[in-house]
Design a protein around this motif. Structure first.
Motif, PDB file in Angstrom:
ATOM      1  N   GLY A 134       0.901  -1.112  -0.214  1.00 25.32           N
ATOM      2  CA  GLY A 134       0.131   0.016   0.166  1.00 25.32           C
ATOM      3  C   GLY A 134       0.843   1.248  -0.013  1.00 25.32           C
ATOM      4  N   ILE A 135       0.359   2.300  -0.865  1.00 27.81           N
ATOM      5  CA  ILE A 135       1.145   3.486  -0.876  1.00 27.81           C
ATOM      6  C   ILE A 135       0.654   4.591   0.154  1.00 27.81           C
ATOM      7  CG2 ILE A 135       1.590   5.662  -2.114  1.00 27.81           C
ATOM      8  CD1 ILE A 135       1.774   3.660  -4.792  1.00 27.81           C
ATOM      9  N   GLU A 136       1.620   5.129   1.048  1.00 26.99           N
ATOM     10  CA  GLU A 136       1.156   5.734   2.123  1.00 26.99           C
ATOM     11  C   GLU A 136       1.153   7.320   1.774  1.00 26.99           C
ATOM     12  OE1 GLU A 136       1.799   6.456   6.829  1.00 26.99           O
ATOM     13  OE2 GLU A 136       2.848   4.896   5.708  1.00 26.99           O
ATOM     14  N   GLY A 137       0.275   8.049   1.277  1.00 24.97           N
ATOM     15  CA  GLY A 137       0.255   9.470   0.490  1.00 24.97           C
ATOM     16  C   GLY A 137       0.164   9.749  -0.955  1.00 24.97           C
ATOM     17  N   GLY A 138      -0.740  10.292  -1.213  1.00 24.58           N
ATOM     18  CA  GLY A 138      -1.192  10.548  -2.801  1.00 24.58           C
ATOM     19  C   GLY A 138       0.196  11.018  -3.362  1.00 24.58           C
ATOM     20  N   HIS A 139       0.954  11.979  -2.560  1.00 21.81           N
ATOM     21  CA  HIS A 139       2.047  12.631  -3.013  1.00 21.81           C
ATOM     22  C   HIS A 139       3.000  11.625  -3.952  1.00 21.81           C
ATOM     23  CE1 HIS A 139       3.548  11.488   0.964  1.00 21.81           C
ATOM     24  NE2 HIS A 139       4.852  11.396   0.388  1.00 21.81           N
ATOM     25  N   SER A 140       3.036  10.336  -3.624  1.00 20.41           N
ATOM     26  CA  SER A 140       3.849   9.575  -4.179  1.00 20.41           C
ATOM     27  C   SER A 140       3.467   9.194  -5.813  1.00 20.41           C
ATOM     28  CB  SER A 140       3.743   8.094  -3.659  1.00 20.41           C
ATOM     29  OG  SER A 140       4.062   7.970  -2.088  1.00 20.41           O
ATOM     30  N   ILE A 141       2.467   9.649  -6.292  1.00 15.64           N
ATOM     31  CA  ILE A 141       2.246   9.358  -7.644  1.00 15.64           C
ATOM     32  C   ILE A 141       2.499  10.583  -8.436  1.00 15.64           C
ATOM     33  CG2 ILE A 141       0.469   7.747  -7.211  1.00 15.64           C
ATOM     34  CD1 ILE A 141      -1.714   9.938  -8.231  1.00 15.64           C
ATOM     35  N   ASP A 142       3.050  11.966  -8.073  1.00 13.86           N
ATOM     36  CA  ASP A 142       3.362  13.033  -8.556  1.00 13.86           C
ATOM     37  C   ASP A 142       2.300  13.399  -9.477  1.00 13.86           C
ATOM     38  OD1 ASP A 142       5.268  15.071  -8.730  1.00 13.86           O
ATOM     39  OD2 ASP A 142       6.381  14.033 -10.451  1.00 13.86           O
ATOM     40  N   SER A 143       1.110  13.461  -9.064  1.00 14.04           N
ATOM     41  CA  SER A 143      -0.010  13.913  -9.882  1.00 14.04           C
ATOM     42  C   SER A 143      -0.149  13.350 -10.899  1.00 14.04           C
ATOM     43  CB  SER A 143       0.040  15.286  -9.847  1.00 14.04           C
ATOM     44  OG  SER A 143      -0.046  16.081  -8.880  1.00 14.04           O
ATOM     45  N   SER A 144       0.231  12.057 -10.999  1.00 17.64           N
ATOM     46  CA  SER A 144       0.264  11.212 -12.464  1.00 17.64           C
ATOM     47  C   SER A 144      -0.828   9.959 -12.367  1.00 17.64           C
ATOM     48  CB  SER A 144       1.626  10.795 -12.791  1.00 17.64           C
ATOM     49  OG  SER A 144       1.725  10.054 -13.873  1.00 17.64           O
ATOM     50  N   LEU A 145      -1.809   9.953 -13.055  1.00 12.94           N
ATOM     51  CA  LEU A 145      -2.380   8.677 -12.997  1.00 12.94           C
ATOM     52  C   LEU A 145      -1.860   7.529 -13.832  1.00 12.94           C
ATOM     53  CD1 LEU A 145      -6.210   9.988 -13.777  1.00 12.94           C
ATOM     54  CD2 LEU A 145      -5.288   9.293 -11.747  1.00 12.94           C
ATOM     55  N   PRO A 146      -0.949   7.791 -14.793  1.00 17.46           N
ATOM     56  CA  PRO A 146      -0.234   6.700 -15.460  1.00 17.46           C
ATOM     57  C   PRO A 146       0.753   6.105 -14.416  1.00 17.46           C
ATOM     58  CG  PRO A 146      -0.304   8.466 -17.073  1.00 17.46           C
ATOM     59  CD  PRO A 146      -0.912   9.053 -15.615  1.00 17.46           C
ATOM     60  N   ALA A 147       1.269   6.851 -13.387  1.00 15.65           N
ATOM     61  CA  ALA A 147       2.083   6.474 -12.232  1.00 15.65           C
ATOM     62  C   ALA A 147       1.211   5.451 -11.326  1.00 15.65           C
ATOM     63  CB  ALA A 147       2.830   7.637 -11.643  1.00 15.65           C
ATOM     64  N   LEU A 148       0.025   5.999 -11.207  1.00 14.53           N
ATOM     65  CA  LEU A 148      -0.847   5.286 -10.401  1.00 14.53           C
ATOM     66  C   LEU A 148      -1.239   3.783 -11.150  1.00 14.53           C
ATOM     67  CD1 LEU A 148      -2.586   4.869  -7.702  1.00 14.53           C
ATOM     68  CD2 LEU A 148      -4.565   6.116  -9.114  1.00 14.53           C
ATOM     69  N   ARG A 149      -1.420   3.804 -12.353  1.00 12.59           N
ATOM     70  CA  ARG A 149      -1.605   2.555 -13.096  1.00 12.59           C
ATOM     71  C   ARG A 149      -0.508   1.479 -13.208  1.00 12.59           C
ATOM     72  NH1 ARG A 149      -4.978   6.156 -16.166  1.00 12.59           N
ATOM     73  NH2 ARG A 149      -3.231   6.747 -17.369  1.00 12.59           N
ATOM     74  N   MET A 150       0.724   2.156 -13.021  1.00  7.30           N
ATOM     75  CA  MET A 150       2.053   1.572 -13.095  1.00  7.30           C
ATOM     76  C   MET A 150       2.341   0.883 -11.765  1.00  7.30           C
ATOM     77  SD  MET A 150       3.318   1.222 -16.069  1.00  7.30           S
ATOM     78  CE  MET A 150       1.550   1.144 -16.388  1.00  7.30           C
ATOM     79  N   PHE A 151       1.939   1.573 -10.742  1.00  2.12           N
ATOM     80  CA  PHE A 151       2.020   1.002  -9.391  1.00  2.12           C
ATOM     81  C   PHE A 151       1.137   0.035  -9.206  1.00  2.12           C
ATOM     82  CE2 PHE A 151       3.694   5.513  -7.542  1.00  2.12           C
ATOM     83  CZ  PHE A 151       5.007   4.976  -7.893  1.00  2.12           C
ATOM     84  N   TYR A 152      -0.094  -0.007  -9.581  1.00  2.75           N
ATOM     85  CA  TYR A 152      -1.265  -1.080  -9.613  1.00  2.75           C
ATOM     86  C   TYR A 152      -0.335  -2.305 -10.156  1.00  2.75           C
ATOM     87  CZ  TYR A 152      -5.324  -3.887  -9.844  1.00  2.75           C
ATOM     88  OH  TYR A 152      -6.232  -4.960  -9.873  1.00  2.75           O
ATOM     89  N   ASP A 153      -0.006  -2.113 -11.622  1.00  2.57           N
ATOM     90  CA  ASP A 153       0.707  -3.396 -12.082  1.00  2.57           C
ATOM     91  C   ASP A 153       1.792  -3.883 -11.478  1.00  2.57           C
ATOM     92  OD1 ASP A 153      -1.116  -3.090 -14.260  1.00  2.57           O
ATOM     93  OD2 ASP A 153       0.338  -1.908 -15.841  1.00  2.57           O
ATOM     94  N   LEU A 154       2.596  -2.937 -10.468  1.00  2.00           N
ATOM     95  CA  LEU A 154       3.722  -3.575  -9.736  1.00  2.00           C
ATOM     96  C   LEU A 154       3.164  -4.504  -8.485  1.00  2.00           C
ATOM     97  CD1 LEU A 154       6.235  -0.681 -10.126  1.00  2.00           C
ATOM     98  CD2 LEU A 154       6.385  -2.983 -11.061  1.00  2.00           C
ATOM     99  N   GLY A 155       1.870  -4.050  -8.080  1.00  2.00           N
ATOM    100  CA  GLY A 155       1.237  -4.849  -7.032  1.00  2.00           C
ATOM    101  C   GLY A 155       0.675  -4.054  -5.988  1.00  2.00           C
ATOM    102  N   VAL A 156       0.845  -2.841  -6.086  1.00  2.00           N
ATOM    103  CA  VAL A 156       0.107  -1.926  -5.106  1.00  2.00           C
ATOM    104  C   VAL A 156      -1.448  -2.069  -5.123  1.00  2.00           C
ATOM    105  CG1 VAL A 156      -0.197   0.655  -4.633  1.00  2.00           C
ATOM    106  CG2 VAL A 156       2.051  -0.172  -5.112  1.00  2.00           C
ATOM    107  N   ARG A 157      -2.146  -2.205  -3.927  1.00  2.00           N
ATOM    108  CA  ARG A 157      -3.495  -2.349  -3.911  1.00  2.00           C
ATOM    109  C   ARG A 157      -4.171  -1.386  -2.967  1.00  2.00           C
ATOM    110  NH1 ARG A 157      -2.316  -4.435  -7.798  1.00  2.00           N
ATOM    111  NH2 ARG A 157      -2.882  -6.558  -8.572  1.00  2.00           N
ATOM    112  N   TYR A 158      -3.438  -0.487  -2.381  1.00  2.00           N
ATOM    113  CA  TYR A 158      -4.192   0.802  -1.916  1.00  2.00           C
ATOM    114  C   TYR A 158      -3.354   1.696  -1.913  1.00  2.00           C
ATOM    115  CZ  TYR A 158      -2.138   0.555   2.787  1.00  2.00           C
ATOM    116  OH  TYR A 158      -1.288   0.675   3.913  1.00  2.00           O
ATOM    117  N   MET A 159      -3.998   3.132  -2.018  1.00  2.00           N
ATOM    118  CA  MET A 159      -3.165   4.314  -1.727  1.00  2.00           C
ATOM    119  C   MET A 159      -3.988   5.099  -0.852  1.00  2.00           C
ATOM    120  SD  MET A 159      -1.758   7.277  -4.371  1.00  2.00           S
ATOM    121  CE  MET A 159      -3.433   7.707  -4.933  1.00  2.00           C
ATOM    122  N   THR A 160      -3.182   5.667   0.104  1.00  2.00           N
ATOM    123  CA  THR A 160      -3.952   6.767   0.950  1.00  2.00           C
ATOM    124  C   THR A 160      -3.856   7.964   0.444  1.00  2.00           C
ATOM    125  OG1 THR A 160      -2.247   7.335   2.330  1.00  2.00           O
ATOM    126  CG2 THR A 160      -3.649   5.670   3.161  1.00  2.00           C
TER     127      THR A 160
END
Length: 194
Positions: free
Chosen positions: A159-185
């Motif tokens: 799980g990612i703790e803090g939306g700042h981790s995606i740097d305001s990028s939905l493509p980054a969020l999708r890639m994190f999901y592909d890497l196994g991330v299943r939640y983000m606060t």
């Protein structure tokens, strides 16, 4: 992005949690009572609580060990033994003794990384979790509720703790999901531009 199947799995995981929670809390309180008072008279209750915990292993929704590994060891797993690590609150022996069946590892990066190297630092934290799971036979990386149910090891989720981790990028969020991330606060200790 999450599909209907992923939403169903999240629902199943929620059902697992809420179905077992009312059953396990009284036994955990008895176990705690037994440990605090050290009473041998409570031994049968302790055994019953431990038996219940074996039947319905704990799912821990937050653990900061990956951040501690960055701070203390620069994510160099070769320099430590996670089975007996004592510099942090978590090690494999403690997870097993606590009957942890699934662990959500929190990948956190400081707010100062926002608009700088947030995505790279988050990738490094995801990498350390995946390497932990690849290095230690007690761990298994899973990404679904069914994976938790099926695992004979400590099921590990990210799980990612803090939306700042995606740097305001939905493509980054999708890639994190592909890497196994299943939640983000959405936030942690800082706001996000979105």
């Amino acid at each position: 992005m999450p599909s209907h199947q992923h939403l169903h799995e999240a629902h199943v995981l929620g059902e697992l949690k809420w179905n077992y929670l009312p059953k396990i809390i009284p036994w955990l309180l008895l176990l705690l009572h037994s440990d605090i008072l050290g009473s041998r008279a409570d031994a049968p209750w302790r055994e019953k609580a431990l038996d219940l915990m074996k039947q319905a292993p704990l799912i821990d929704g937050h653990n900061d060990l990956p951040l501690k590994l960055r701070w203390f060891y620069q994510n160099k797993l070769s320099k430590i033994d996670l089975r007996t690590l004592s510099r942090t609150a978590t090690n494999i022996e403690k997870l097993q003794a606590g009957h942890v069946g699934a662990q959500f590892w929190s990948v956190y990066i400081p707010c100062g990384a926002q608009d700088k190297d947030a995505v790279r630092l988050t990738l490094e934290q995801i990498d350390v979790v995946k390497r932990m799971c690849g290095t230690y036979e007690e761990f298994e990386l899973v990404t679904t509720a069914q994976g938790i149910v099926d695992s004979q090891k400590i099921a590990c989720l990210i799980g990612i703790e803090g939306g700042h981790s995606i740097d305001s990028s939905l493509p980054a969020l999708r890639m994190f999901y592909d890497l196994g991330v299943r939640y983000m606060t959405l936030t942690h200790t800082c706001n996000t531009p979105w």
